[in-house]
Design an enzyme around this catalytic site. Structure first.
Site, mmCIF file in Angstrom:
data_model
loop_
_atom_site.group_PDB
_atom_site.id
_atom_site.type_symbol
_atom_site.label_atom_id
_atom_site.label_comp_id
_atom_site.label_asym_id
_atom_site.label_seq_id
_atom_site.Cartn_x
_atom_site.Cartn_y
_atom_site.Cartn_z
ATOM 1 N N GLY A 33 0.817 -1.206 0.000
ATOM 2 C CA GLY A 33 0.000 0.000 0.000
ATOM 3 C C GLY A 33 0.848 1.251 0.000
ATOM 4 O O GLY A 33 2.056 1.189 -0.219
ATOM 5 N N ASN A 34 0.220 2.388 0.237
ATOM 6 C CA ASN A 34 0.951 3.653 0.309
ATOM 7 C C ASN A 34 0.302 4.544 1.360
ATOM 8 O O ASN A 34 -0.715 4.193 1.938
ATOM 9 C CB ASN A 34 1.023 4.322 -1.069
ATOM 10 N N ARG A 35 0.915 5.707 1.609
ATOM 11 C CA ARG A 35 0.491 6.566 2.708
ATOM 12 C C ARG A 35 -0.637 7.527 2.372
ATOM 13 O O ARG A 35 -0.949 8.402 3.168
ATOM 14 C CB ARG A 35 1.679 7.383 3.210
#
Ligand code: CTP
Ligand code: CA
Length: 240
Positions: A33-35
């Site tokens: 995932g990412n932030r």
């Protein structure tokens, strides 16, 4: 509703906005995932709704709830986001890609939980490229059969740049705008402690038309209002 709609800059317009961060599964319990918090995309959806638009929010993973008064489509992966965005774009006046789309996904997704084992080598994750949805939206707009219907469709990208030894933020963004072929590119400077999950933002809006870069800063709502105002100007062929 009613008469006041005629004063709103996006009254009668259909606006599709993607928001949040995609999650690319590795196995049934894990993902890459990412932030991205989704805050910018949600703020854009609110601004577009308040400007009178009919809004479809394509929501990947978000830390914030979707706003009221918009049509929400939930997605998880980049491929799902692509399908939802291409479908929604078919009858949209404006498409804004605020989502943080994973550039790569695991080449293989295990159907069962990956176990750590002492008798085999440590696993290596092989990644493959995801399609560039923004670029596909630009191509779809001018595909044979679509030109007439979508000639005036406005496509807006977002770019997260840090700059590095090879180039600064704006130089990278200008190259990205050309590569993607979208009409507007909203550029912000990111670092691990900047922008992601924060409530404030400072952006530069670059235009394919070559218009002067426009700066906007403030809360994500204020930046979103500036972007939506600019979108309204572009749709009405008025320079900012
Ligand atoms: N984007 C997209 N599809 C992808 C990746 C990105 O539609 N597979 C969109 C994003 O939603 C954003 C814009 O493209 O509107 C720019 O994203 P960014 O990650 O800054 O650009 P990339 O082309 O992926 O370049 P980089 O190598 O800098 O990540
Ligand atoms: Ca990227």
């Amino acid at each position: 509703q009613g008469q006041s709609d005629f004063q709103l800059p996006l009254a009668g317009r259909k606006v599709t906005i993607s928001a949040g961060g995609t999650r690319e599964p590795l196995d049934p319990v894990r993902f890459l995932g990412n932030r991205s918090s989704g805050k910018q995309g949600v703020a854009l959806a609110v601004a577009a709704r308040n400007a009178g638009a009919t809004v479809r929010l394509i929501a990947a993973h978000m830390d914030v709830p979707a706003p009221a008064g918009v049509d929400v489509v939930r997605v998880e992966t980049a491929l799902q986001l692509r399908e939802a965005a291409l479908a929604a774009a078919a009858d949209s006046d404006v498409v804004i890609m605020a989502a943080a789309v994973a550039d790569f996904r695991p080449a293989e997704v295990s159907g069962t939980k990956i176990k750590k084992r002492d008798d085999t080598a440590d696993p290596v994750i092989t990644l493959v490229r995801n399609p560039d949805i923004l670029q596909e939206l630009v191509e779809a707009r001018s595909a044979p059969g679509n030109e007439a219907a979508r000639r005036h469709q406005l496509i807006v990208g977002f770019a997260a740049e840090t700059g590095d030894g090879q180039g600064d933020v704006v130089a990278y963004a200008e190259a990205k705008l050309k590569r993607k072929g979208c009409d507007l590119l909203v550029v912000n400077h990111v670092g691990t402690d900047k922008v992601f999950g924060q409530d404030t933002n400072s952006v530069v809006i670059l235009a394919r038309s070559g218009a002067e870069p426009q700066e906007a800063a403030g809360s994500k709502s204020e930046v979103s209002a500036a972007v939506i105002t600019r979108v309204g100007h572009e749709l009405n062929h008025v320079s900012p």
